[in-house]
Design a protein around this motif. Structure first.
Motif, PDB file in Angstrom:
ATOM      1  N   PHE A 164      17.268   3.930  -3.483  1.00 57.14           N
ATOM      2  CA  PHE A 164      16.159   3.946  -2.527  1.00 57.14           C
ATOM      3  C   PHE A 164      16.273   5.123  -1.568  1.00 57.14           C
ATOM      4  CE2 PHE A 164      15.988  -0.471  -3.927  1.00 57.14           C
ATOM      5  CZ  PHE A 164      14.652  -0.554  -4.224  1.00 57.14           C
ATOM      6  N   ALA A 165      17.501   5.479  -1.204  1.00 62.57           N
ATOM      7  CA  ALA A 165      17.677   6.605  -0.277  1.00 62.57           C
ATOM      8  C   ALA A 165      17.156   7.899  -0.907  1.00 62.57           C
ATOM      9  CB  ALA A 165      19.143   6.748   0.106  1.00 62.57           C
ATOM     10  N   ARG A 166      17.489   8.111  -2.186  1.00 63.66           N
ATOM     11  CA  ARG A 166      17.025   9.317  -2.872  1.00 63.66           C
ATOM     12  C   ARG A 166      15.513   9.369  -2.937  1.00 63.66           C
ATOM     13  NH1 ARG A 166      20.372  11.304  -8.090  1.00 63.66           N
ATOM     14  NH2 ARG A 166      22.208  11.964  -6.947  1.00 63.66           N
ATOM     15  N   LEU A 167      14.949   8.232  -3.296  1.00 63.15           N
ATOM     16  CA  LEU A 167      13.502   8.172  -3.444  1.00 63.15           C
ATOM     17  C   LEU A 167      12.810   8.400  -2.099  1.00 63.15           C
ATOM     18  CD1 LEU A 167      11.655   7.652  -5.819  1.00 63.15           C
ATOM     19  CD2 LEU A 167      11.562   5.264  -5.155  1.00 63.15           C
ATOM     20  N   LEU A 200       6.876   6.273   6.659  1.00 65.92           N
ATOM     21  CA  LEU A 200       7.249   5.006   6.017  1.00 65.92           C
ATOM     22  C   LEU A 200       6.055   4.266   5.397  1.00 65.92           C
ATOM     23  CD1 LEU A 200      10.124   3.623   8.288  1.00 65.92           C
ATOM     24  CD2 LEU A 200      10.266   4.818   6.098  1.00 65.92           C
ATOM     25  N   PRO A 201       4.921   4.147   6.113  1.00 65.85           N
ATOM     26  CA  PRO A 201       3.795   3.442   5.481  1.00 65.85           C
ATOM     27  C   PRO A 201       3.345   4.103   4.188  1.00 65.85           C
ATOM     28  CG  PRO A 201       3.372   3.761   7.819  1.00 65.85           C
ATOM     29  CD  PRO A 201       4.607   4.543   7.491  1.00 65.85           C
ATOM     30  N   ASN A 202       3.466   5.425   4.121  1.00 68.01           N
ATOM     31  CA  ASN A 202       3.039   6.120   2.915  1.00 68.01           C
ATOM     32  C   ASN A 202       4.063   6.078   1.795  1.00 68.01           C
ATOM     33  OD1 ASN A 202       0.324   7.230   3.199  1.00 68.01           O
ATOM     34  ND2 ASN A 202       1.188   8.162   5.041  1.00 68.01           N
ATOM     35  N   LEU A 203       5.266   5.604   2.123  1.00 63.68           N
ATOM     36  CA  LEU A 203       6.284   5.473   1.077  1.00 63.68           C
ATOM     37  C   LEU A 203       6.218   4.091   0.427  1.00 63.68           C
ATOM     38  CD1 LEU A 203       9.446   7.098   2.716  1.00 63.68           C
ATOM     39  CD2 LEU A 203       8.049   8.033   0.886  1.00 63.68           C
ATOM     40  N   MET A 204       5.442   3.195   1.033  1.00 68.40           N
ATOM     41  CA  MET A 204       5.378   1.802   0.576  1.00 68.40           C
ATOM     42  C   MET A 204       5.162   1.681  -0.931  1.00 68.40           C
ATOM     43  SD  MET A 204       5.690  -0.876   2.464  1.00 68.40           S
ATOM     44  CE  MET A 204       4.451  -2.150   2.221  1.00 68.40           C
ATOM     45  N   ASN A 205       4.158   2.398  -1.441  1.00 66.94           N
ATOM     46  CA  ASN A 205       3.808   2.243  -2.856  1.00 66.94           C
ATOM     47  C   ASN A 205       4.960   2.558  -3.797  1.00 66.94           C
ATOM     48  OD1 ASN A 205       1.327   1.495  -2.063  1.00 66.94           O
ATOM     49  ND2 ASN A 205       0.264   3.353  -2.740  1.00 66.94           N
ATOM     50  N   ILE A 206       5.579   3.740  -3.598  1.00 67.65           N
ATOM     51  CA  ILE A 206       6.660   4.090  -4.522  1.00 67.65           C
ATOM     52  C   ILE A 206       7.838   3.140  -4.348  1.00 67.65           C
ATOM     53  CG2 ILE A 206       6.077   6.503  -4.994  1.00 67.65           C
ATOM     54  CD1 ILE A 206       8.077   7.365  -2.927  1.00 67.65           C
ATOM     55  N   MET A 207       8.021   2.615  -3.134  1.00 74.59           N
ATOM     56  CA  MET A 207       9.125   1.677  -2.916  1.00 74.59           C
ATOM     57  C   MET A 207       8.873   0.356  -3.655  1.00 74.59           C
ATOM     58  SD  MET A 207      11.347   3.203  -1.397  1.00 74.59           S
ATOM     59  CE  MET A 207      11.248   4.884  -0.890  1.00 74.59           C
ATOM     60  N   ILE A 208       7.616  -0.066  -3.655  1.00 71.67           N
ATOM     61  CA  ILE A 208       7.284  -1.313  -4.353  1.00 71.67           C
ATOM     62  C   ILE A 208       7.538  -1.152  -5.851  1.00 71.67           C
ATOM     63  CG2 ILE A 208       5.401  -2.860  -5.012  1.00 71.67           C
ATOM     64  CD1 ILE A 208       4.243  -2.406  -2.196  1.00 71.67           C
ATOM     65  N   VAL A 209       7.114  -0.008  -6.396  1.00 70.37           N
ATOM     66  CA  VAL A 209       7.330   0.237  -7.820  1.00 70.37           C
ATOM     67  C   VAL A 209       8.827   0.246  -8.136  1.00 70.37           C
ATOM     68  CG1 VAL A 209       7.089   1.932  -9.666  1.00 70.37           C
ATOM     69  CG2 VAL A 209       5.183   1.502  -8.124  1.00 70.37           C
ATOM     70  N   GLN A 210       9.596   1.019  -7.339  1.00 64.80           N
ATOM     71  CA  GLN A 210      11.039   1.102  -7.580  1.00 64.80           C
ATOM     72  C   GLN A 210      11.704  -0.249  -7.360  1.00 64.80           C
ATOM     73  OE1 GLN A 210      12.209   3.970  -8.788  1.00 64.80           O
ATOM     74  NE2 GLN A 210      14.139   2.928  -9.208  1.00 64.80           N
ATOM     75  N   GLY A 211      11.220  -0.979  -6.354  1.00 66.20           N
ATOM     76  CA  GLY A 211      11.774  -2.304  -6.062  1.00 66.20           C
ATOM     77  C   GLY A 211      11.663  -3.225  -7.260  1.00 66.20           C
ATOM     78  N   THR A 212      10.523  -3.168  -7.947  1.00 65.84           N
ATOM     79  CA  THR A 212      10.332  -4.010  -9.128  1.00 65.84           C
ATOM     80  C   THR A 212      11.327  -3.641 -10.215  1.00 65.84           C
ATOM     81  OG1 THR A 212       8.024  -3.572  -8.594  1.00 65.84           O
ATOM     82  CG2 THR A 212       8.446  -5.026 -10.422  1.00 65.84           C
TER      83      THR A 212
END
Lengths: 290, 319
Positions: A164-167, A200-212
């Motif tokens: 997550f840090a890299r992303l 941070l709000p704009n990183l939400m989408n990629i974080m959700i994808v990576q989180g899955t």
């Protein structure tokens, strides 16, 4: 990860749903994941049989109308054990992803916001954790601090941090080049405020994808650890442990080895499809390739 | 000039990573409960014998001195002596390397041999039925845990059909073929998820390349389709594939720990597991350091190979 296009504005929930229903990966993934989650939640209030109840005369029964997926060598109901096992697997994976996100995202975003030594140290520390094979270190960690579900969560969580840090770092760096961040800076906002309000709000989408994706990896690693006896401990059922117990009985009770494995495959498949679908929805440009 | 600088920086980083790794591994194993002296002499040993052995093993020295002693030994090729087997660790590792290394190489070859053609086929039939079914199959391949796949293979090929042994290692001395046969199922089990991931990477990298202008030029100058695909397409798509192969090597190493346990193969993975359960710290430390070192080394090789293939990368190291 340069392919990930960062959205300029967040989508509304309505737009999202409109796109989601037309996405095959998302729909199938959501149905499978929803089913597994439902089974896991249901297991809190109801299972066909008590998972700790032993019934020696009724042991090793093949699947039948009473025990849908048969019984194990202690006469416990396999279907009920799978339901409770789902709960344990999901709990471990969710906590592990949360640890990775909660620590990794702020670190990555901070490294992007502040250039220089601080950023270097964070990113090099990341590369360092990345150099360790995750399962090997998870095995070492749980062996040292004692095998338990909690330690499995922490061990898997630690290795989610650099992901997550890299992303977050890459995503933030790209965002910092954008005009709307520039205008926020000219209006006098400091880096901390910009990070919290705009990055941070704009990183939400990629974080959700990576989180899955990390969620599904967590399920796989947890199963591996439990298989080795380093994850969820008896008498709590877990998919990995059910498989390791089934191994000695494969000759006469193959169903015991088949169903827990299928449970893992279905769950991981559902999550991966969900992740793929979400990526397509958030970033339509990628669609033609995946 | 730039290449040398990149090479030095990258190698320096790898060396520092390895050094820190050794400190972390040493530190983390100190937390493990259990007294090595008691482990060697048994629980009924006299207190003074234990104390003498601890002194002899250097366990009373400050931790940093113990670390220096350990790391100093490793640099000269001395990994110490196993607590439980009373033989040098390097000997234990050396004997088992002949199972784990062929296993890792076999599965890497197998997964590459499957993944490359499959990925190329999917990309060349983009969005057609072949592509869609290959993508579906690889989704499934990624979702299957390798240890479960291993169990299924054992059930079918060892228990039902009796083609191959269910576990254990025949030994290379009983003929290469027998040794090969014992490693076949484990290698297939390890290769499946790797091949699925690699095929997907191959496909998407090739699709990227196929969209490039020079591909159209190659077609326009009259080269046959298959030649354009393999000579210009696949070759240029290889960089991301190479990176993933490097990363996969570390998954492969971790994967052997579980797979070797399933097949009762006396390899490095099983040795790690035994070292943990028997609290054989010196074996554990040496082995983990060796594996982590191997992963760092492979990643270094990949990065360097990468910078030779694509000169643009040199400037942007790890950005």
């Amino acid at each position: 990860m340069s392919e990930i296009e960062l959205p300029g504005a967040r989508e509304s929930w309505h737009d999202f749903l409109a796109k989601a229903v037309h996405n095959r990966s998302f729909t199938i993934g959501a149905i499978i994941t929803g089913f597994v989650l439902l089974m896991a939640l249901l297991s809190f209030v109801w299972t066909p049989f008590d998972v700790t109840e032993m019934d020696i005369p009724g042991k090793l029964k093949w699947p039948n109308s009473q025990h849908w997926l048969g019984t194990d060598h202690f006469g416990r109901d396999v279907f009920s054990m799978l339901m409770v096992g789902a709960r344990n697997s999901i709990a471990v994976a969710i906590v592990a992803v949360s640890i990775g996100m909660a620590i990794g995202v702020p670190l990555g975003a901070a490294a992007a916001a502040s250039k220089g030594i601080f950023s270097d140290v964070i990113m090099r520390a990341n590369d360092f954790i990345f150099a360790f094979p995750s399962l090997l270190l998870a095995i070492l960690f749980t062996a040292i601090f004692g095998p338990s579900a909690i330690n499995a969560m922490i061990a898997i969580g630690i290795f989610n941090i650099p992901v997550f840090a890299r992303l977050a770092h890459g995503g933030s760096l790209a965002l910092w080049q954008r005009e709307f961040i520039f205008s926020a800076r000219t209006s006098g906002k400091g880096p901390v405020r910009i990070t919290i309000e705009h990055i941070l709000p704009n990183l939400m989408n990629i974080m959700i994808v990576q989180g899955t994706i990390q969620f599904s990896l967590g399920i796989l690693i947890e199963a591996g650890l439990s298989y080795l006896g380093l994850g969820t401990q008896p008498p709590d059922p877990s998919w990995g442990k059910m498989l390791s117990e089934a191994q000695t009985m494969m000759g006469f009770a193959p169903y015991l080895a088949i169903f827990p494995g299928l449970a893992i495959v279905i769950t991981v498949l559902g999550l991966n499809l969900l992740g793929d679908g979400l990526r397509d929805i958030f970033d339509p440009k990628l669609r033609r390739k995946r | 000039m730039l290449t040398t600088l990149f090479f030095l920086r990258r190698t320096g980083f790898a060396a520092i990573t390895l050094l820190i790794a050794s400190v972390v591994i040493f530190g983390i194993t100190q937390v493990l409960p259990g007294d090595p002296a008691e482990l060697i002499l048994g629980i009924n040993a006299q207190e003074d014998t234990l104390a003498a052995l601890r002194e002899q093993m250097g366990l009373n020295a400050p931790v940093w001195q113990q670390y220096m002693h350990w790391i100093g030994g490793i640099i000269t090729g001395d990994f110490g002596k196993s607590y439980t087997y009373s033989v040098p660790v390097s000997e234990l590792i050396g004997a088992r390397l002949w199972i784990s290394l062929p296993l890792a190489i076999m599965s890497l070859l197998l997964s590459t041999a499957i993944a490359i053609p499959v990925g190329v086929l999917a990309a060349s039939r983009h969005n057609k039925a072949t592509d869609v079914s290959i993508m579906g199959a690889t989704q499934l391949g990624i979702a299957i845990p390798n240890f479960w796949f291993a169990m299924l293979l054992v059930m079918i090929f060892a228990i039902k059909l009796r083609w191959v042994p269910a576990g254990g290692f025949a030994g290379w001395e009983n003929g290469i073929f027998n040794g090969f046969k014992s490693l076949l199922l484990p290698a297939i089990a390890l290769a499946l998820p790797q091949a699925s991931i690699l095929a997907r990477i191959m496909r998407s990298a090739l699709l990227d390349v196929l969209a490039e202008d020079y591909m159209r030029t190659a077609r326009a100058k009259g080269l046959p389709r298959s030649m354009v695909l393999w000579r210009h397409g696949v070759r240029n798509a290889f960089i991301p594939v190479l990176t993933i192969m490097g990363l996969q090597f570390s998954f492969l190493i971790a994967g052997t720990i579980i797979i070797e346990n399933i097949f009762y193969l006396p390899g490095l993975g099983r040795l790690i597991f035994q070292a943990i359960t028997q609290r054989d710290l010196i074996v554990l430390q040496g082995l983990v350091l060796l594996l982590v070192g191997l992963v760092i080394f492979i990643n270094l090789l990949v990065d360097i190979a990468y910078s030779i293939v694509d000169p643009r990368i040199k400037g942007a190291f790890h950005e």
